[in-house]
Motif scaffolding. Structure first.
Motif, PDB file in Angstrom:
ATOM      1  N   ASP A 248      76.203  48.756  91.231  1.00 19.08           N
ATOM      2  CA  ASP A 248      76.545  47.550  91.986  1.00 19.08           C
ATOM      3  C   ASP A 248      77.409  46.595  91.177  1.00 19.08           C
ATOM      4  O   ASP A 248      77.751  45.508  91.655  1.00 19.08           O
ATOM      5  N   GLY A 249      77.779  46.952  89.932  1.00 18.00           N
ATOM      6  CA  GLY A 249      78.670  46.141  89.112  1.00 18.00           C
ATOM      7  C   GLY A 249      77.982  45.212  88.147  1.00 18.00           C
ATOM      8  O   GLY A 249      78.657  44.614  87.297  1.00 18.00           O
ATOM      9  N   THR A 250      76.667  45.037  88.230  1.00 19.16           N
ATOM     10  CA  THR A 250      75.956  44.154  87.318  1.00 19.16           C
ATOM     11  C   THR A 250      75.714  44.837  85.982  1.00 19.16           C
ATOM     12  O   THR A 250      75.713  46.061  85.881  1.00 19.16           O
ATOM     13  N   PHE A 251      75.518  44.026  84.958  1.00 20.26           N
ATOM     14  CA  PHE A 251      75.333  44.555  83.607  1.00 20.26           C
ATOM     15  C   PHE A 251      73.962  45.212  83.478  1.00 20.26           C
ATOM     16  O   PHE A 251      72.961  44.699  83.989  1.00 20.26           O
ATOM     17  N   ASP A 252      73.931  46.340  82.766  1.00 25.86           N
ATOM     18  CA  ASP A 252      72.699  47.100  82.584  1.00 25.86           C
ATOM     19  C   ASP A 252      72.256  46.960  81.125  1.00 25.86           C
ATOM     20  O   ASP A 252      72.826  47.584  80.233  1.00 25.86           O
ATOM     21  N   TYR A 253      71.250  46.114  80.899  1.00 26.55           N
ATOM     22  CA  TYR A 253      70.759  45.896  79.534  1.00 26.55           C
ATOM     23  C   TYR A 253      70.125  47.167  78.968  1.00 26.55           C
ATOM     24  O   TYR A 253      70.394  47.553  77.827  1.00 26.55           O
ATOM     25  N   ASP A 254      69.292  47.786  79.753  1.00 24.57           N
ATOM     26  CA  ASP A 254      68.628  49.005  79.278  1.00 24.57           C
ATOM     27  C   ASP A 254      69.642  50.111  79.009  1.00 24.57           C
ATOM     28  O   ASP A 254      69.529  50.846  78.024  1.00 24.57           O
ATOM     29  N   GLY A 255      70.628  50.236  79.885  1.00 24.25           N
ATOM     30  CA  GLY A 255      71.657  51.238  79.667  1.00 24.25           C
ATOM     31  C   GLY A 255      72.468  50.971  78.406  1.00 24.25           C
ATOM     32  O   GLY A 255      72.828  51.902  77.683  1.00 24.25           O
ATOM     33  N   HIS A 256      72.735  49.703  78.132  1.00 25.13           N
ATOM     34  CA  HIS A 256      73.474  49.352  76.916  1.00 25.13           C
ATOM     35  C   HIS A 256      72.666  49.727  75.678  1.00 25.13           C
ATOM     36  O   HIS A 256      73.219  50.275  74.702  1.00 25.13           O
ATOM     37  N   ASN A 257      71.399  49.437  75.688  1.00 19.34           N
ATOM     38  CA  ASN A 257      70.559  49.803  74.536  1.00 19.34           C
ATOM     39  C   ASN A 257      70.501  51.324  74.369  1.00 19.34           C
ATOM     40  O   ASN A 257      70.515  51.824  73.229  1.00 19.34           O
ATOM     41  N   THR A 258      70.475  52.051  75.477  1.00 17.38           N
ATOM     42  CA  THR A 258      70.454  53.514  75.389  1.00 17.38           C
ATOM     43  C   THR A 258      71.751  54.048  74.801  1.00 17.38           C
ATOM     44  O   THR A 258      71.741  54.972  73.971  1.00 17.38           O
ATOM     45  N   VAL A 259      72.873  53.485  75.219  1.00 17.98           N
ATOM     46  CA  VAL A 259      74.171  53.938  74.688  1.00 17.98           C
ATOM     47  C   VAL A 259      74.263  53.675  73.192  1.00 17.98           C
ATOM     48  O   VAL A 259      74.768  54.530  72.434  1.00 17.98           O
ATOM     49  N   MET A 260      73.770  52.536  72.741  1.00 21.10           N
ATOM     50  CA  MET A 260      73.802  52.251  71.305  1.00 21.10           C
ATOM     51  C   MET A 260      72.942  53.249  70.539  1.00 21.10           C
ATOM     52  O   MET A 260      73.292  53.670  69.424  1.00 21.10           O
ATOM     53  N   GLN A 261      71.825  53.664  71.124  1.00 23.67           N
ATOM     54  CA  GLN A 261      70.991  54.685  70.485  1.00 23.67           C
ATOM     55  C   GLN A 261      71.688  56.051  70.477  1.00 23.67           C
ATOM     56  O   GLN A 261      71.587  56.808  69.500  1.00 23.67           O
ATOM     57  N   LEU A 262      72.430  56.369  71.535  1.00 25.20           N
ATOM     58  CA  LEU A 262      73.171  57.627  71.583  1.00 25.20           C
ATOM     59  C   LEU A 262      74.273  57.653  70.531  1.00 25.20           C
ATOM     60  O   LEU A 262      74.508  58.680  69.880  1.00 25.20           O
ATOM     61  N   ILE A 263      74.945  56.526  70.360  1.00 29.40           N
ATOM     62  CA  ILE A 263      75.975  56.447  69.320  1.00 29.40           C
ATOM     63  C   ILE A 263      75.354  56.605  67.946  1.00 29.40           C
ATOM     64  O   ILE A 263      75.899  57.284  67.063  1.00 29.40           O
ATOM     65  N   GLN A 264      74.204  55.999  67.761  1.00 35.11           N
ATOM     66  CA  GLN A 264      73.527  56.105  66.470  1.00 35.11           C
ATOM     67  C   GLN A 264      73.091  57.544  66.188  1.00 35.11           C
ATOM     68  O   GLN A 264      73.179  58.016  65.051  1.00 35.11           O
ATOM     69  N   SER A 265      72.646  58.243  67.214  1.00 38.68           N
ATOM     70  CA  SER A 265      72.221  59.633  66.999  1.00 38.68           C
ATOM     71  C   SER A 265      73.397  60.535  66.649  1.00 38.68           C
ATOM     72  O   SER A 265      73.212  61.564  65.985  1.00 38.68           O
ATOM     73  N   MET A 266      74.616  60.172  67.079  1.00 35.17           N
ATOM     74  CA  MET A 266      75.788  60.993  66.805  1.00 35.17           C
ATOM     75  C   MET A 266      76.430  60.655  65.460  1.00 35.17           C
ATOM     76  O   MET A 266      77.117  61.482  64.869  1.00 35.17           O
ATOM     77  N   THR A 267      76.236  59.445  64.963  1.00 38.86           N
ATOM     78  CA  THR A 267      76.908  59.013  63.739  1.00 38.86           C
ATOM     79  C   THR A 267      75.974  58.930  62.534  1.00 38.86           C
ATOM     80  O   THR A 267      76.434  58.625  61.439  1.00 38.86           O
ATOM     81  N   THR A 268      74.688  59.182  62.721  1.00 41.80           N
ATOM     82  CA  THR A 268      73.735  59.155  61.609  1.00 41.80           C
ATOM     83  C   THR A 268      72.869  60.405  61.668  1.00 41.80           C
ATOM     84  O   THR A 268      72.892  61.154  62.644  1.00 41.80           O
ATOM     85  N   THR A 269      72.103  60.608  60.627  1.00 41.87           N
ATOM     86  CA  THR A 269      71.199  61.745  60.565  1.00 41.87           C
ATOM     87  C   THR A 269      69.829  61.287  60.073  1.00 41.87           C
ATOM     88  O   THR A 269      69.711  60.284  59.357  1.00 41.87           O
ATOM     89  N   SER A 270      68.819  62.026  60.488  1.00 40.54           N
ATOM     90  CA  SER A 270      67.455  61.749  60.017  1.00 40.54           C
ATOM     91  C   SER A 270      66.946  62.829  59.072  1.00 40.54           C
ATOM     92  O   SER A 270      65.848  62.706  58.534  1.00 40.54           O
ATOM     93  N   ASN A 271      67.741  63.872  58.875  1.00 39.97           N
ATOM     94  CA  ASN A 271      67.356  64.972  57.988  1.00 39.97           C
ATOM     95  C   ASN A 271      68.226  64.924  56.735  1.00 39.97           C
ATOM     96  O   ASN A 271      69.412  65.273  56.761  1.00 39.97           O
ATOM     97  N   TYR A 272      67.642  64.478  55.643  1.00 40.21           N
ATOM     98  CA  TYR A 272      68.387  64.338  54.393  1.00 40.21           C
ATOM     99  C   TYR A 272      68.078  65.467  53.410  1.00 40.21           C
ATOM    100  O   TYR A 272      68.295  65.323  52.213  1.00 40.21           O
ATOM    101  N   THR A 273      67.574  66.577  53.911  1.00 41.64           N
ATOM    102  CA  THR A 273      67.321  67.717  53.038  1.00 41.64           C
ATOM    103  C   THR A 273      68.550  68.597  52.861  1.00 41.64           C
ATOM    104  O   THR A 273      68.636  69.367  51.907  1.00 41.64           O
ATOM    105  N   THR A 274      69.513  68.504  53.787  1.00 42.62           N
ATOM    106  CA  THR A 274      70.739  69.300  53.707  1.00 42.62           C
ATOM    107  C   THR A 274      71.935  68.403  53.999  1.00 42.62           C
ATOM    108  O   THR A 274      71.795  67.274  54.487  1.00 42.62           O
ATOM    109  N   TYR A 275      73.128  68.946  53.711  1.00 40.76           N
ATOM    110  CA  TYR A 275      74.362  68.210  53.998  1.00 40.76           C
ATOM    111  C   TYR A 275      74.712  68.361  55.465  1.00 40.76           C
ATOM    112  O   TYR A 275      74.577  69.433  56.060  1.00 40.76           O
TER     113      TYR A 275
END
Length: 517
Positions: free
Chosen positions: A94-121
């Motif tokens: 409907d054109g209104t801003f989606d706060y929850d969707g924005h937070n989800t997108v920021m988490q998706l970007i974080q999952s693509m640009t960072t890692t949680s497994n530091y045992t390997t390169y």
């Protein structure tokens, strides 16, 4: 209602692919654990004149991006100017801003640009670095193609860049295009029409063809002409530009020193003289013009171009014409690549035009990232749309822009107070992000008094960019900028000394009138 209902019915794949389908520019399935081919790093020895017949325009542009000074400087300038902060706006249908969707997108970007497994390169790339790669491909190919690779949690793991030059397009239905990738390593065709994680974006595409072309293809002929002139210049300078030794052999002395049995035979004498000339040439070939040379009077030595060795050829006008053609073909300005010879006003106009050109490079970058993260967001169950754009490119420093930013903030606050814009729009313009969690919504609350743009309610006239383009009106009262500022007539006040003089004059006039009475 039927159209809106169709928009709400999203069709998602039953099983999102977790492996890459398309080939990247470096992938070769036959290597199987072997090293990737190491470049020879001998681009400095390549000459565009030797490669024009065997290379196509796509291959030549890829070489010129690294080798040619003008092209590499232009590419570097575009990448630098277009490197601005992204604006991520997530809106509902409907054109209104989606706060929850924005937070989800920021988490998706974080999952693509960072890692949680530091045992390997793990080869990671930041969002800024990913945008730079897309810009590079846009300038090189005129289009950007990428494939989103998901992990086992259906979250973005990486974004593979696909060479748009390897895509072969089909149009079975008018206006409906599908493509296959022809790999450079195996020559096989990979059908990408059924790959939902494959995305494309074009930059100023020719509407008469689906195949894109690089941004600087028009510069190839000009660059080749300039290279030809430079090569000819090198040869001319070797012949006429530098001092050269001229050795004249006195033939009479040479014949007198010839053996007696050879002097009586004309054919043998010519052969013997030619042999002696060859011996003298070989012995003097490595002699420099500044080295000493001892000889008899049978040899006369002189210097060619000894008076004006560097003034034999003047090609400055030719180089100037070629430089102008290069700048036009590269869609850049002389000031940007260090060849500006005009005044300050011209340089400012050129810088402004170049900034706008750099903004256009970000358009396909935002388009392809919007498609990528909209798809990733909808895999989470959301129907919202992600729109990614970038801040305008600006060549001025932040200290110089501060007055204009302050003026704009004051005006936006007044519009926010009146309810003409909402809090989301205000924060996205000023801070490139939505309001902080728990922040009070201020739109339409009338929190500001009717004041000037500088926030001074006692001022009679508002500061404006037309009357105060540098924003000096917002400087503190004791600042140097404020001291030199001229107040408008409506707010000028008379000094106390002038008031006192006028009062004294009026009193004297009244006393004279009383005396006359």
């Amino acid at each position: 209602m039927g159209i809106l209902a169709g928009l709400k019915n999203l069709v998602l794949p039953k099983r999102a692919p977790q492996q890459a389908t398309a080939f990247t520019g470096t992938f070769n399935p036959y290597l199987g654990g072997q090293y990737l081919p190491v470049p020879a790093f001998r681009d400095h020895l390549n000459d565009i004149q030797d490669l024009r017949q065997s290379y196509n325009s796509q291959q030549l542009q890829q070489l010129l991006f690294r080798q040619d000074p003008d092209v590499s400087a232009t590419v570097n300038a575009y990448l630098t100017m277009a490197d601005t902060d992204p604006l991520i706006y997530v809106k509902k249908q409907d054109g209104t801003f989606d706060y929850d969707g924005h937070n989800t997108v920021m988490q998706l970007i974080q999952s693509m640009t960072t890692t949680s497994n530091y045992t390997t390169y793990k080869y990671l790339m930041s969002l800024r670095g990913l945008c730079e790669r897309i810009r590079y491909m846009v300038m090189l190919r005129g289009a950007a193609a990428s494939e989103l690779v998901l992990n086992k949690f259906r979250a973005p793991e990486r974004l593979n860049m696909i060479d748009a030059h390897t895509l072969w397009w089909m149009e079975d239905t008018a206006g409906v295009y599908t493509c296959k990738q022809r790999t450079t390593t195996t020559g096989q065709f990979i059908d990408l029409s059924k790959t939902p994680t494959f995305f494309t974006a074009f930059y100023r595409q020719d509407p008469l063809t689906i195949y894109p072309d690089g941004c600087f293809v028009s510069a190839i002929n000009t660059l080749a002409a300039r290279q030809q002139v430079i090569n000819d210049l090198y040869r001319i300078m070797q012949s006429t530009g530098y001092p050269r030794i001229d050795i004249a052999v006195v033939e009479e002395s040479l014949i007198k020193n010839a053996p007696a049995n050879i002097r009586n035979d004309s054919q043998s004498l010519r052969t013997w003289v030619a042999a002696r000339m060859t011996d003298l040439t070989n012995s003097m070939a490595s002699l420099r013009a500044d080295q000493p040379f001892a000889h008899t009077d049978s040899v006369a030595v002189s210097i060619l171009n000894d008076k004006k060795p560097g003034m034999a050829v003047d090609i400055s006008q030719v180089i100037a014409v070629l430089n102008g053609q290069n700048q036009a073909a590269l869609k850049t300005m002389a000031t940007v690549i260090g060849r500006g010879e005009s005044g300050t006003n011209t340089a400012s106009v050129e810088a402004n035009i170049f900034s706008k050109n750099a903004d256009q490079i970000n358009r396909p970058v935002g388009d392809i990232l919007s498609q990528v993260f909209t798809y990733a967001l909808r895999l989470t169950g959301s129907a919202s749309i992600v729109e990614i754009s970038f801040k305008p490119a600006e060549m001025r420093s932040w200290s110089e822009l501060e007055p204009q930013v302050t003026l704009r903030q004051a005006r936006l606050l007044e519009l926010l107070s009146l309810g003409l814009i909402d809090d989301i729009e205000f924060h996205m313009i000023m801070f490139s992000r939505p309001p902080l969690k728990g922040a009070k919504m201020l739109s339409g609350t009338g929190f500001m008094q009717p004041t000037t743009s500088t926030g001074r309610p006692d001022a009679a006239v508002q500061d404006h960019t037309n009357t105060d383009p540098l924003g000096r009106g917002i400087q503190p009262a004791g600042a140097k900028q404020a001291k030199g500022m001229v107040k408008s007539k409506s707010v000028q006040t008379k000094p106390k000394s002038v008031k006192a003089a006028l009062t004294l004059l009026l009193n004297q006039i009244d006393d004279e009138n009383d005396g006359c009475d």
